[in-house]
Design a protein around this motif. Structure first.
Motif, mmCIF file in Angstrom:
data_model
loop_
_atom_site.group_PDB
_atom_site.id
_atom_site.type_symbol
_atom_site.label_atom_id
_atom_site.label_comp_id
_atom_site.label_asym_id
_atom_site.label_seq_id
_atom_site.Cartn_x
_atom_site.Cartn_y
_atom_site.Cartn_z
ATOM 1 N N GLU A 175 0.861 -1.118 0.125
ATOM 2 C CA GLU A 175 0.196 -0.029 -0.047
ATOM 3 C C GLU A 175 0.876 1.313 -0.158
ATOM 4 O OE1 GLU A 175 -0.396 -2.646 1.974
ATOM 5 O OE2 GLU A 175 -2.324 -3.296 1.187
ATOM 6 N N GLU A 176 2.066 1.002 0.679
ATOM 7 C CA GLU A 176 2.801 2.480 0.883
ATOM 8 C C GLU A 176 3.858 2.416 -0.469
ATOM 9 O OE1 GLU A 176 3.919 2.464 5.737
ATOM 10 O OE2 GLU A 176 5.101 1.206 4.138
ATOM 11 N N VAL A 177 3.943 1.382 -1.401
ATOM 12 C CA VAL A 177 4.830 1.509 -2.456
ATOM 13 C C VAL A 177 4.151 1.706 -3.607
ATOM 14 C CG1 VAL A 177 6.492 0.215 -3.594
ATOM 15 C CG2 VAL A 177 6.997 0.171 -1.270
ATOM 16 N N LEU A 178 2.997 0.945 -3.815
ATOM 17 C CA LEU A 178 2.327 0.807 -5.152
ATOM 18 C C LEU A 178 1.492 1.674 -5.352
ATOM 19 C CD1 LEU A 178 1.913 -3.088 -5.273
ATOM 20 C CD2 LEU A 178 3.840 -1.799 -6.381
ATOM 21 N N LYS A 179 1.797 3.065 -5.512
ATOM 22 C CA LYS A 179 0.868 4.145 -5.734
ATOM 23 C C LYS A 179 1.179 4.503 -7.254
ATOM 24 C CE LYS A 179 1.393 5.753 -0.796
ATOM 25 N NZ LYS A 179 1.727 6.865 0.066
ATOM 26 N N GLU A 180 0.007 4.954 -7.883
ATOM 27 C CA GLU A 180 0.076 5.317 -9.065
ATOM 28 C C GLU A 180 1.161 6.422 -9.680
ATOM 29 O OE1 GLU A 180 -4.029 6.329 -10.499
ATOM 30 O OE2 GLU A 180 -4.466 4.291 -10.156
ATOM 31 N N ASP A 181 1.170 7.481 -8.820
ATOM 32 C CA ASP A 181 2.178 8.430 -9.176
ATOM 33 C C ASP A 181 3.878 7.977 -9.336
ATOM 34 O OD1 ASP A 181 1.865 8.444 -6.437
ATOM 35 O OD2 ASP A 181 2.576 10.221 -6.143
ATOM 36 N N VAL A 182 3.951 7.254 -8.223
ATOM 37 C CA VAL A 182 5.182 6.531 -7.968
ATOM 38 C C VAL A 182 5.598 5.555 -9.202
ATOM 39 C CG1 VAL A 182 6.689 5.119 -6.503
ATOM 40 C CG2 VAL A 182 5.094 6.904 -5.407
ATOM 41 N N LEU A 183 4.488 4.774 -9.479
ATOM 42 C CA LEU A 183 4.829 3.739 -10.496
ATOM 43 C C LEU A 183 4.943 4.379 -11.905
ATOM 44 C CD1 LEU A 183 2.546 0.881 -9.399
ATOM 45 C CD2 LEU A 183 5.040 1.208 -8.937
ATOM 46 N N LYS A 184 4.024 5.310 -12.187
ATOM 47 C CA LYS A 184 3.898 6.111 -13.467
ATOM 48 C C LYS A 184 5.461 6.823 -13.443
ATOM 49 C CE LYS A 184 -0.712 7.297 -13.802
ATOM 50 N NZ LYS A 184 -1.799 8.351 -13.557
ATOM 51 N N ARG A 185 5.963 7.213 -12.408
ATOM 52 C CA ARG A 185 7.427 8.186 -12.766
ATOM 53 C C ARG A 185 8.320 6.955 -12.858
ATOM 54 N NH1 ARG A 185 8.448 9.307 -7.744
ATOM 55 N NH2 ARG A 185 9.954 7.914 -7.258
ATOM 56 N N VAL A 186 8.442 5.794 -12.192
ATOM 57 C CA VAL A 186 9.576 4.726 -12.340
ATOM 58 C C VAL A 186 9.488 4.268 -13.550
ATOM 59 C CG1 VAL A 186 10.158 2.773 -11.273
ATOM 60 C CG2 VAL A 186 9.730 4.356 -9.878
ATOM 61 N N TYR A 187 8.072 3.666 -14.019
ATOM 62 C CA TYR A 187 8.079 2.878 -15.230
ATOM 63 C C TYR A 187 7.964 3.868 -16.457
ATOM 64 C CZ TYR A 187 7.923 -1.207 -12.144
ATOM 65 O OH TYR A 187 8.390 -2.002 -11.290
ATOM 66 N N ARG A 188 7.675 5.245 -16.410
ATOM 67 C CA ARG A 188 7.196 5.962 -17.608
ATOM 68 C C ARG A 188 6.177 5.537 -18.349
ATOM 69 N NH1 ARG A 188 12.772 5.395 -16.942
ATOM 70 N NH2 ARG A 188 14.060 7.248 -16.099
ATOM 71 N N TRP A 189 5.020 5.179 -17.649
ATOM 72 C CA TRP A 189 3.881 4.409 -18.307
ATOM 73 C C TRP A 189 2.704 4.770 -17.497
ATOM 74 C CZ3 TRP A 189 4.762 2.449 -23.162
ATOM 75 C CH2 TRP A 189 3.497 1.797 -23.735
ATOM 76 N N ARG A 190 1.803 4.780 -18.149
ATOM 77 C CA ARG A 190 0.353 5.183 -17.570
ATOM 78 C C ARG A 190 0.040 3.751 -16.910
ATOM 79 N NH1 ARG A 190 -3.392 5.325 -21.264
ATOM 80 N NH2 ARG A 190 -5.146 6.510 -19.920
ATOM 81 N N ILE A 191 -0.218 4.053 -15.647
ATOM 82 C CA ILE A 191 -0.588 2.834 -14.843
ATOM 83 C C ILE A 191 -1.821 3.078 -13.846
ATOM 84 C CG2 ILE A 191 0.190 1.365 -12.734
ATOM 85 C CD1 ILE A 191 2.907 1.837 -14.096
ATOM 86 N N ALA A 192 -2.583 2.029 -13.782
ATOM 87 C CA ALA A 192 -3.826 2.117 -12.722
ATOM 88 C C ALA A 192 -3.753 1.124 -11.436
ATOM 89 C CB ALA A 192 -5.125 1.845 -13.304
ATOM 90 N N LEU A 237 -3.506 -5.400 -3.877
ATOM 91 C CA LEU A 237 -3.645 -4.458 -4.834
ATOM 92 C C LEU A 237 -3.249 -4.952 -6.073
ATOM 93 C CD1 LEU A 237 -1.765 -1.481 -3.097
ATOM 94 C CD2 LEU A 237 -4.043 -1.596 -3.510
ATOM 95 N N SER A 238 -3.815 -4.436 -7.336
ATOM 96 C CA SER A 238 -3.361 -5.122 -8.648
ATOM 97 C C SER A 238 -2.993 -3.832 -9.301
ATOM 98 C CB SER A 238 -4.574 -5.771 -9.038
ATOM 99 O OG SER A 238 -4.333 -6.149 -10.435
ATOM 100 N N VAL A 239 -2.046 -3.952 -10.178
ATOM 101 C CA VAL A 239 -1.392 -3.100 -11.069
ATOM 102 C C VAL A 239 -1.567 -3.605 -12.337
ATOM 103 C CG1 VAL A 239 0.778 -1.882 -11.697
ATOM 104 C CG2 VAL A 239 0.398 -2.365 -9.150
ATOM 105 N N THR A 240 -2.117 -2.556 -13.331
ATOM 106 C CA THR A 240 -2.503 -2.435 -14.545
ATOM 107 C C THR A 240 -1.792 -1.619 -15.386
ATOM 108 O OG1 THR A 240 -4.821 -3.724 -13.952
ATOM 109 C CG2 THR A 240 -4.481 -3.161 -16.254
ATOM 110 N N PRO A 241 -0.884 -1.937 -16.301
ATOM 111 C CA PRO A 241 -0.342 -0.740 -17.209
ATOM 112 C C PRO A 241 -1.615 -0.595 -18.491
ATOM 113 C CG PRO A 241 0.401 -3.293 -17.781
ATOM 114 C CD PRO A 241 -0.502 -3.220 -16.602
ATOM 115 N N LEU A 242 -1.976 0.664 -18.745
ATOM 116 C CA LEU A 242 -2.914 0.996 -19.644
ATOM 117 C C LEU A 242 -2.400 1.220 -20.898
ATOM 118 C CD1 LEU A 242 -4.433 3.775 -17.411
ATOM 119 C CD2 LEU A 242 -5.027 1.055 -17.598
ATOM 120 N N ALA A 243 -3.113 0.883 -21.975
ATOM 121 C CA ALA A 243 -2.665 1.043 -23.367
ATOM 122 C C ALA A 243 -2.274 2.568 -23.710
ATOM 123 C CB ALA A 243 -3.818 0.676 -24.311
#
Length: 213
Positions: free
Chosen positions: A180-197, A207-213
């Motif tokens: 819950e502390e790590v898998l935040k959308e803004d953090v993941l978007k910055r690290v992976y440079r991809w839109r993520i939900a 929690l479930s992480v989904t990369p968006l098209a």
């Protein structure tokens, strides 16, 4: 990072200790009794049976030229059974598929009976059933007192099975803590440079992480 933790490479700053002792002060045989390792890749360069490969996990517990005892053979058998590889025991390890070889390598580490496991992509090459079986086995082992540190690119599996996550970005810590502390959308978007939900999975409750098209 894993090599630094295991004392295989020197570190420029900071320190690493195991049970309160600096890693570099451990004799390698004693360290191998406490910490099992599953590397990302490995190849078999000489004929060896699956049983013999798994039996290598017992070497740190044996003296020079000492043969396996009853307890050693039971540890090997139990580890192969836990990894659904007991029926492969008499096979030549060089004839195994990638998934079969991975399960035997994990069995070798478990046969070592360590207090900690360090694993790099432990579910690589595993099909769905064996992937979930191995992760469930590791989770149960952690609940029974084993420490497991593993590297994975599968974010959802980390969220589901790990107590603590360390997210790295170009070799630096981007976030650490619970899922819950790590898998935040803004953090993941910055690290992976991809839109993520990021959503709560109603089936698993994690929690479930989904990369968006």
């Amino acid at each position: 990072l894993l090599r630094a933790l295991l004392g295989s490479i020197p570190i420029n700053t900071g320190s690493v200790s195991i049970d309160g002792r600096p890693t570099e002060s451990w004799a390698r045989r004693l360290l191998a009794r406490s910490v099992g390792v599953v590397t990302q890749t490995e190849s078999v360069t000489f004929p060896i049976s699956v049983h013999q490969l798994a039996a290598m996990g017992r070497y740190p517990h044996l003296g020079p030229l000492e043969r396996e005892g009853v307890d050693d053979r039971e540890a090997i058998r139990r580890a192969l059974e836990q990894c659904d590889a007991l029926d492969l025991a008499e096979r030549d390890a060089g004839t195994l598929s990638g998934g079969e070889f991975q399960r035997v390598r994990i069995a070798r580490a478990l046969a070592q009976a360590p207090r900690a496991l360090v694993m790099d992509e432990p579910t690589a090459n595993l099909d769905l059933r064996h992937e979930m079986g191995i992760l469930g086995l590791l989770r149960d082992s952690v609940d029974s007192g084993l420490t497991v540190i593993f590297v994975t690119h599968h974010i959802n599996l980390a969220a589901r099975f790990a107590d603590q996550l360390l997210l790295l970005e170009e070799g630096k810590v981007a976030a650490e803590g619970t899922a819950e502390e790590v898998l935040k959308e803004d953090v993941l978007k910055r690290v992976y440079r991809w839109r993520i939900a990021v959503r709560n999975d109603p089936v698993t409750g994690h929690l479930s992480v989904t990369p968006l098209a």
